[in-house]
Motif scaffolding. Structure first.
Motif, PDB file in Angstrom:
ATOM      1  N   ILE A  59       8.344   4.837 -24.270  1.00 59.67           N
ATOM      2  CA  ILE A  59       9.586   5.398 -24.797  1.00 59.67           C
ATOM      3  C   ILE A  59       9.497   5.536 -26.314  1.00 59.67           C
ATOM      4  CG2 ILE A  59      10.794   3.195 -25.190  1.00 59.67           C
ATOM      5  CD1 ILE A  59      13.309   4.527 -24.005  1.00 59.67           C
ATOM      6  N   LEU A  60      10.222   6.497 -26.876  1.00 58.92           N
ATOM      7  CA  LEU A  60      10.271   6.653 -28.324  1.00 58.92           C
ATOM      8  C   LEU A  60      10.914   5.417 -28.948  1.00 58.92           C
ATOM      9  CD1 LEU A  60      11.443  10.377 -28.588  1.00 58.92           C
ATOM     10  CD2 LEU A  60       9.149   9.486 -29.048  1.00 58.92           C
ATOM     11  N   ILE A  61      10.258   4.849 -29.942  1.00 63.28           N
ATOM     12  CA  ILE A  61      10.756   3.644 -30.608  1.00 63.28           C
ATOM     13  C   ILE A  61      11.022   3.942 -32.074  1.00 63.28           C
ATOM     14  CG2 ILE A  61      10.249   1.262 -31.281  1.00 63.28           C
ATOM     15  CD1 ILE A  61       8.438   1.033 -28.851  1.00 63.28           C
ATOM     16  N   HIS A  62      12.287   3.815 -32.478  1.00 64.90           N
ATOM     17  CA  HIS A  62      12.665   3.899 -33.876  1.00 64.90           C
ATOM     18  C   HIS A  62      13.031   2.489 -34.349  1.00 64.90           C
ATOM     19  CE1 HIS A  62      13.692   8.480 -34.052  1.00 64.90           C
ATOM     20  NE2 HIS A  62      12.503   8.234 -33.504  1.00 64.90           N
ATOM     21  N   VAL A  63      12.491   2.095 -35.466  1.00 70.22           N
ATOM     22  CA  VAL A  63      12.629   0.724 -35.957  1.00 70.22           C
ATOM     23  C   VAL A  63      13.599   0.690 -37.137  1.00 70.22           C
ATOM     24  CG1 VAL A  63      11.391  -1.250 -36.917  1.00 70.22           C
ATOM     25  CG2 VAL A  63      10.259   0.247 -35.280  1.00 70.22           C
ATOM     26  N   ILE A  64      14.581  -0.187 -37.067  1.00 70.24           N
ATOM     27  CA  ILE A  64      15.471  -0.329 -38.216  1.00 70.24           C
ATOM     28  C   ILE A  64      14.723  -1.034 -39.343  1.00 70.24           C
ATOM     29  CG2 ILE A  64      16.507  -2.532 -37.538  1.00 70.24           C
ATOM     30  CD1 ILE A  64      19.195  -1.380 -38.620  1.00 70.24           C
ATOM     31  N   ILE A  65      14.899  -0.524 -40.548  1.00 70.73           N
ATOM     32  CA  ILE A  65      14.298  -1.121 -41.742  1.00 70.73           C
ATOM     33  C   ILE A  65      15.454  -1.622 -42.607  1.00 70.73           C
ATOM     34  CG2 ILE A  65      12.820  -0.742 -43.741  1.00 70.73           C
ATOM     35  CD1 ILE A  65      11.338  -0.471 -41.071  1.00 70.73           C
ATOM     36  N   ARG A  66      15.768  -2.882 -42.420  1.00 69.44           N
ATOM     37  CA  ARG A  66      16.902  -3.500 -43.119  1.00 69.44           C
ATOM     38  C   ARG A  66      16.547  -4.965 -43.365  1.00 69.44           C
ATOM     39  NH1 ARG A  66      22.874  -4.833 -40.804  1.00 69.44           N
ATOM     40  NH2 ARG A  66      23.966  -5.094 -42.797  1.00 69.44           N
ATOM     41  N   PRO A  67      16.356  -5.370 -44.611  1.00 68.77           N
ATOM     42  CA  PRO A  67      15.809  -6.696 -44.889  1.00 68.77           C
ATOM     43  C   PRO A  67      16.779  -7.852 -44.699  1.00 68.77           C
ATOM     44  CG  PRO A  67      16.293  -5.561 -46.936  1.00 68.77           C
ATOM     45  CD  PRO A  67      16.522  -4.573 -45.831  1.00 68.77           C
ATOM     46  N   ARG A  68      18.070  -7.545 -44.584  1.00 65.04           N
ATOM     47  CA  ARG A  68      19.082  -8.603 -44.438  1.00 65.04           C
ATOM     48  C   ARG A  68      20.377  -7.980 -43.939  1.00 65.04           C
ATOM     49  NH1 ARG A  68      22.460  -7.165 -48.335  1.00 65.04           N
ATOM     50  NH2 ARG A  68      21.659  -6.433 -50.356  1.00 65.04           N
ATOM     51  N   GLY A  69      21.320  -8.849 -43.539  1.00 67.90           N
ATOM     52  CA  GLY A  69      22.655  -8.379 -43.226  1.00 67.90           C
ATOM     53  C   GLY A  69      23.447  -8.169 -44.514  1.00 67.90           C
ATOM     54  N   GLY A  70      24.731  -7.859 -44.352  1.00 71.71           N
ATOM     55  CA  GLY A  70      25.566  -7.649 -45.541  1.00 71.71           C
ATOM     56  C   GLY A  70      25.596  -6.196 -45.967  1.00 71.71           C
ATOM     57  N   ASP A  71      25.679  -5.981 -47.289  1.00 74.38           N
ATOM     58  CA  ASP A  71      25.819  -4.616 -47.794  1.00 74.38           C
ATOM     59  C   ASP A  71      24.493  -3.878 -47.820  1.00 74.38           C
ATOM     60  OD1 ASP A  71      24.401  -5.335 -50.120  1.00 74.38           O
ATOM     61  OD2 ASP A  71      26.228  -5.842 -51.211  1.00 74.38           O
ATOM     62  N   PHE A  72      24.508  -2.673 -48.393  1.00 80.13           N
ATOM     63  CA  PHE A  72      23.321  -1.816 -48.418  1.00 80.13           C
ATOM     64  C   PHE A  72      22.884  -1.520 -49.850  1.00 80.13           C
ATOM     65  CE2 PHE A  72      25.889  -0.980 -44.664  1.00 80.13           C
ATOM     66  CZ  PHE A  72      24.995  -1.356 -43.663  1.00 80.13           C
ATOM     67  N   LEU A  73      23.224  -2.427 -50.754  1.00 82.86           N
ATOM     68  CA  LEU A  73      22.837  -2.341 -52.159  1.00 82.86           C
ATOM     69  C   LEU A  73      21.648  -3.273 -52.355  1.00 82.86           C
ATOM     70  CD1 LEU A  73      23.540  -1.299 -55.042  1.00 82.86           C
ATOM     71  CD2 LEU A  73      25.006  -3.324 -55.279  1.00 82.86           C
ATOM     72  N   TYR A  74      20.458  -2.693 -52.524  1.00 77.99           N
ATOM     73  CA  TYR A  74      19.229  -3.485 -52.473  1.00 77.99           C
ATOM     74  C   TYR A  74      18.556  -3.629 -53.838  1.00 77.99           C
ATOM     75  CZ  TYR A  74      19.740  -2.848 -47.455  1.00 77.99           C
ATOM     76  OH  TYR A  74      20.223  -2.837 -46.165  1.00 77.99           O
ATOM     77  N   SER A  75      17.961  -4.791 -54.051  1.00 78.45           N
ATOM     78  CA  SER A  75      17.204  -5.067 -55.259  1.00 78.45           C
ATOM     79  C   SER A  75      15.817  -4.435 -55.168  1.00 78.45           C
ATOM     80  CB  SER A  75      17.061  -6.579 -55.456  1.00 78.45           C
ATOM     81  OG  SER A  75      16.220  -7.121 -54.443  1.00 78.45           O
ATOM     82  N   SER A  76      15.101  -4.454 -56.275  1.00 78.99           N
ATOM     83  CA  SER A  76      13.738  -3.914 -56.266  1.00 78.99           C
ATOM     84  C   SER A  76      12.829  -4.723 -55.338  1.00 78.99           C
ATOM     85  CB  SER A  76      13.173  -3.897 -57.694  1.00 78.99           C
ATOM     86  OG  SER A  76      13.161  -5.216 -58.239  1.00 78.99           O
ATOM     87  N   THR A  77      13.072  -6.020 -55.262  1.00 74.25           N
ATOM     88  CA  THR A  77      12.277  -6.857 -54.351  1.00 74.25           C
ATOM     89  C   THR A  77      12.554  -6.494 -52.904  1.00 74.25           C
ATOM     90  OG1 THR A  77      12.303  -8.677 -55.936  1.00 74.25           O
ATOM     91  CG2 THR A  77      11.772  -9.222 -53.651  1.00 74.25           C
ATOM     92  N   GLU A  78      13.812  -6.286 -52.573  1.00 72.67           N
ATOM     93  CA  GLU A  78      14.169  -5.898 -51.207  1.00 72.67           C
ATOM     94  C   GLU A  78      13.611  -4.516 -50.865  1.00 72.67           C
ATOM     95  OE1 GLU A  78      18.347  -8.308 -50.473  1.00 72.67           O
ATOM     96  OE2 GLU A  78      18.371  -6.526 -51.757  1.00 72.67           O
ATOM     97  N   THR A  79      13.584  -3.634 -51.843  1.00 70.29           N
ATOM     98  CA  THR A  79      12.984  -2.311 -51.619  1.00 70.29           C
ATOM     99  C   THR A  79      11.498  -2.445 -51.322  1.00 70.29           C
ATOM    100  OG1 THR A  79      14.591  -1.261 -53.092  1.00 70.29           O
ATOM    101  CG2 THR A  79      12.589  -0.024 -52.613  1.00 70.29           C
ATOM    102  N   ALA A  80      10.814  -3.337 -52.054  1.00 68.10           N
ATOM    103  CA  ALA A  80       9.391  -3.570 -51.806  1.00 68.10           C
ATOM    104  C   ALA A  80       9.164  -4.082 -50.381  1.00 68.10           C
ATOM    105  CB  ALA A  80       8.839  -4.558 -52.824  1.00 68.10           C
ATOM    106  N   VAL A  81      10.065  -4.942 -49.904  1.00 75.25           N
ATOM    107  CA  VAL A  81       9.967  -5.453 -48.533  1.00 75.25           C
ATOM    108  C   VAL A  81      10.129  -4.305 -47.536  1.00 75.25           C
ATOM    109  CG1 VAL A  81      11.100  -6.902 -46.797  1.00 75.25           C
ATOM    110  CG2 VAL A  81      10.729  -7.786 -49.109  1.00 75.25           C
ATOM    111  N   MET A  82      11.104  -3.437 -47.774  1.00 77.81           N
ATOM    112  CA  MET A  82      11.329  -2.315 -46.866  1.00 77.81           C
ATOM    113  C   MET A  82      10.133  -1.368 -46.829  1.00 77.81           C
ATOM    114  SD  MET A  82      15.404  -1.381 -47.145  1.00 77.81           S
ATOM    115  CE  MET A  82      15.554  -1.321 -48.929  1.00 77.81           C
ATOM    116  N   LEU A  83       9.524  -1.126 -47.974  1.00 77.85           N
ATOM    117  CA  LEU A  83       8.345  -0.265 -48.017  1.00 77.85           C
ATOM    118  C   LEU A  83       7.198  -0.876 -47.209  1.00 77.85           C
ATOM    119  CD1 LEU A  83       8.475   0.817 -51.765  1.00 77.85           C
ATOM    120  CD2 LEU A  83       8.753   2.323 -49.787  1.00 77.85           C
TER     121      LEU A  83
END
Length: 246
Positions: free
Chosen positions: A51-75
């Motif tokens: 089946i087609l699998i799409h993966v959520i890329i979200r480093p934590r719960g809460g809001d969607f305002l991310y730091s540079s470190t969190e962006t590096a994790v998402m990448l």
């Protein structure tokens, strides 16, 4: 009508596939709206399912305002998702003012290609959904998941219908949030959408015979220690049957 099922395990992926779904959004921590699943979960899911699998890329719960470190994790999570054979990723980044964070989104989008990209319900926290939709279209994102900026897609049908008209085939509008076999037909008929997102979960009882009920492995919110929610193949099949009649 395309059906995407939100799942939180490799077994959930199999249940969605057996139930007839078209695609899954693979997550962890659904109590927090979904965070990035483990690399192991994705790899196993990909190995056992077509089946087609799409993966959520979200480093934590809460809001969607991310730091540079969190962006590096998402990448890095996007890189791992691509290596593990994911078909797409699901992202969402906002500014403090409630707009799409364009530089951050562009960076994640570039890292994700050639995989498909969905912008998740961070969209529902945008101050101007119509301007945000045009920005996502200009970026070339394939679809946006939205409850119409309400508690459920049923409550948000009016905005979803407006967004569907605005999109005019340039991006897929996919309602999600509180969608059930009972309200699916009404949502589709009112909004004119061609894809739907939902969970199809039921209570699963632990097979543990010995149970120590004196301790708890979570925080102050205490769900049952020996039961949990899991994707139900029969529930998936029920919604697929409804969708096939639309």
């Amino acid at each position: 009508m395309k059906i995407e099922i939100c799942v939180d395990s490799a077994e959930g992926v199999l249940a969605a596939e057996r139930g007839g779904a078209d695609r899954v959004e693979l997550c962890d921590n659904l109590l927090e709206g979904g965070t990035t699943p483990s690399a192991g979960c994705l790899k196993v899911a990909r190995n056992i399912s077509k089946i087609l699998i799409h993966v959520i890329i979200r480093p934590r719960g809460g809001d969607f305002l991310y730091s540079s470190t969190e962006t590096a994790v998402m990448l890095e999570d996007i890189r791992l998702a691509k290596e593990s054979g994911a078909d797409g990723v699901v992202i969402g980044c906002l500014t403090a003012e409630g707009d799409i964070d364009l530089p951050q989104t562009q960076a994640l989008l570039a890292a994700a290609r050639p995989m498909k990209v969905t912008f998740h319900r961070a969209f529902d926290m945008c101050r101007d959904p119509h301007a945000a939709l045009e920005q996502l279209i200009s970026l070339g994102i394939e679809r946006v998941l939205t409850s119409g900026q309400e508690g459920s897609a049923f409550e948000g049908m009016e905005l979803i219908a407006t967004l569907q008209k605005q999109a005019a085939g340039r991006i897929i509008i996919m309602p999600g949030g509180g969608v059930t076999p009972r309200n699916l037909q009404k949502i589709v008929q009112t909004t004119g959408v061609k894809e739907i997102h939902m969970s199809a979960r039921t209570g699963t009882e632990s097979r543990m015979r010995y149970r120590n009920n004196r301790c708890f492995m979570g925080g102050a919110l205490r769900p049952p220690e020996f039961a949990w929610k899991s994707t139900d193949e029969r529930a998936v099949h029920a919604v697929v049957e409804v969708a096939q009649k639309l």
